[in-house]
Design an enzyme around this catalytic site. Structure first.
Site, mmCIF file in Angstrom:
data_model
loop_
_atom_site.group_PDB
_atom_site.id
_atom_site.type_symbol
_atom_site.label_atom_id
_atom_site.label_comp_id
_atom_site.label_asym_id
_atom_site.label_seq_id
_atom_site.Cartn_x
_atom_site.Cartn_y
_atom_site.Cartn_z
ATOM 1 N N HIS A 155 0.836 -1.199 0.000
ATOM 2 C CA HIS A 155 0.000 0.000 0.000
ATOM 3 C C HIS A 155 0.873 1.253 0.000
ATOM 4 C CE1 HIS A 155 -3.257 -2.751 1.220
ATOM 5 N NE2 HIS A 155 -4.069 -1.818 0.768
ATOM 6 N N LYS A 159 -0.536 4.725 4.668
ATOM 7 C CA LYS A 159 -1.382 3.755 5.386
ATOM 8 C C LYS A 159 -0.794 3.499 6.769
ATOM 9 C CE LYS A 159 -3.810 -0.660 4.890
ATOM 10 N NZ LYS A 159 -5.096 -0.040 5.284
#
Length: 269
Positions: A155, A159
């Site tokens: 990600h 995040k």
């Protein structure tokens, strides 16, 4: 038409949720909230997400607009989501939860409230990912007993939780299909001299870099061959459209805990 409130409406995901609700013919953007200290409180939701003016402004507390909406969509943070869950419990509203990072105790609290109000909760709202969950169950039943299973997820740099809720959902699908609890077989980090891999463990590896929207791979590795099941997301609107679909589906459903498997009718696959 389902009247939707978006929690955290000014965030990256929140703006996409507002846009997705606006473009869904069965939904209407009815409310949106942000933290009280946000400079965007009072801004029109349509203008915020690059659409036409909606004549609905960002508020600092959804309780102030409780009569304006039917369903909350919440992709914020555990503490904020639980506050909105309590609001739904108090006023009989429905909620779609996309927040990840809950503790076991918080998950139990959600289950308890779901006995009184309709709740959809999923680690990922993309149709493709939820199909992958079903494929993983089938792969685990065929190959799980003799393959090494590893899950790799990637990600963007912003995040804050790891591994991702989707990666955990993949692990739960695999472990459940093999008759195990993920908490009993998961290995979330390896470093130093770890010893040989145990037979039943499901390993997790996490990447945080750049602007990766979300990539997940589950690997079933044997001697001489391996099967990899991968999902790659390139646009957050994929998740937003799925969450709005869930909100429309959830409206007027009886109290209960639902997942995207229920929303998409995947139980019969």
């Amino acid at each position: 038409m389902v009247r939707i409130a978006v929690a955290g409406a000014a965030g990256r995901m929140g703006r996409n949720l507002v846009k997705a609700a606006h473009h869904n013919p069965a939904a209407k953007v009815a409310a949106g909230s942000e933290r009280p200290e946000s400079s965007l409180v009072g801004v029109d939701l349509g203008e915020l997400c690059g659409e036409c003016k909606f004549d609905v402004v960002v508020c600092d507390d959804l309780a102030k607009q409780i009569d304006q909406f039917d369903v909350i969509i919440d992709f914020t943070a555990p503490a904020s989501t639980l506050n909105n869950l309590a609001l739904c419990q108090q006023y009989g509203k429905s909620i779609v939860i996309g927040t990840t990072g809950f503790t076991e105790e918080q998950r139990e609290q959600i289950d308890l409230v779901a006995q009184q109000v309709p709740v959809v909760m999923a680690p990922n709202y993309s149709v493709g990912v939820n199909l992958v969950f079903k494929l993983l169950e089938k792969a685990a039943k065929v190959m799980g007993d003799y393959c090494d299973i590893e899950i790799v997820e990637a990600h963007h740099r912003h995040k804050v939780d790891a591994p991702s809720g989707t990666a955990i959902g993949m692990g739960e699908a695999i472990a459940g299909a093999m008759g195990n609890k993920l908490s009993d077989v998961a290995v979330y980090a390896r470093e130093g001299i770890t010893g040989e891999r145990t037979k039943d463990e499901i390993g997790f590896a996490t990447i945080r870099a750049g602007d990766i929207v979300g990539e997940h791979t589950a690997m079933f590795a044997d001697i001489g061959e391996r099967v990899e099941i991968t999902h790659k997301a390139t646009d957050r609107m994929t998740f937003a459209n799925g969450a709005v679909k869930a909100a429309v589906w959830l409206h007027e459903k009886p109290a209960g805990f639902y997942t995207m498997t229920d929303v998409l009718g995947l139980n019969d696959l």
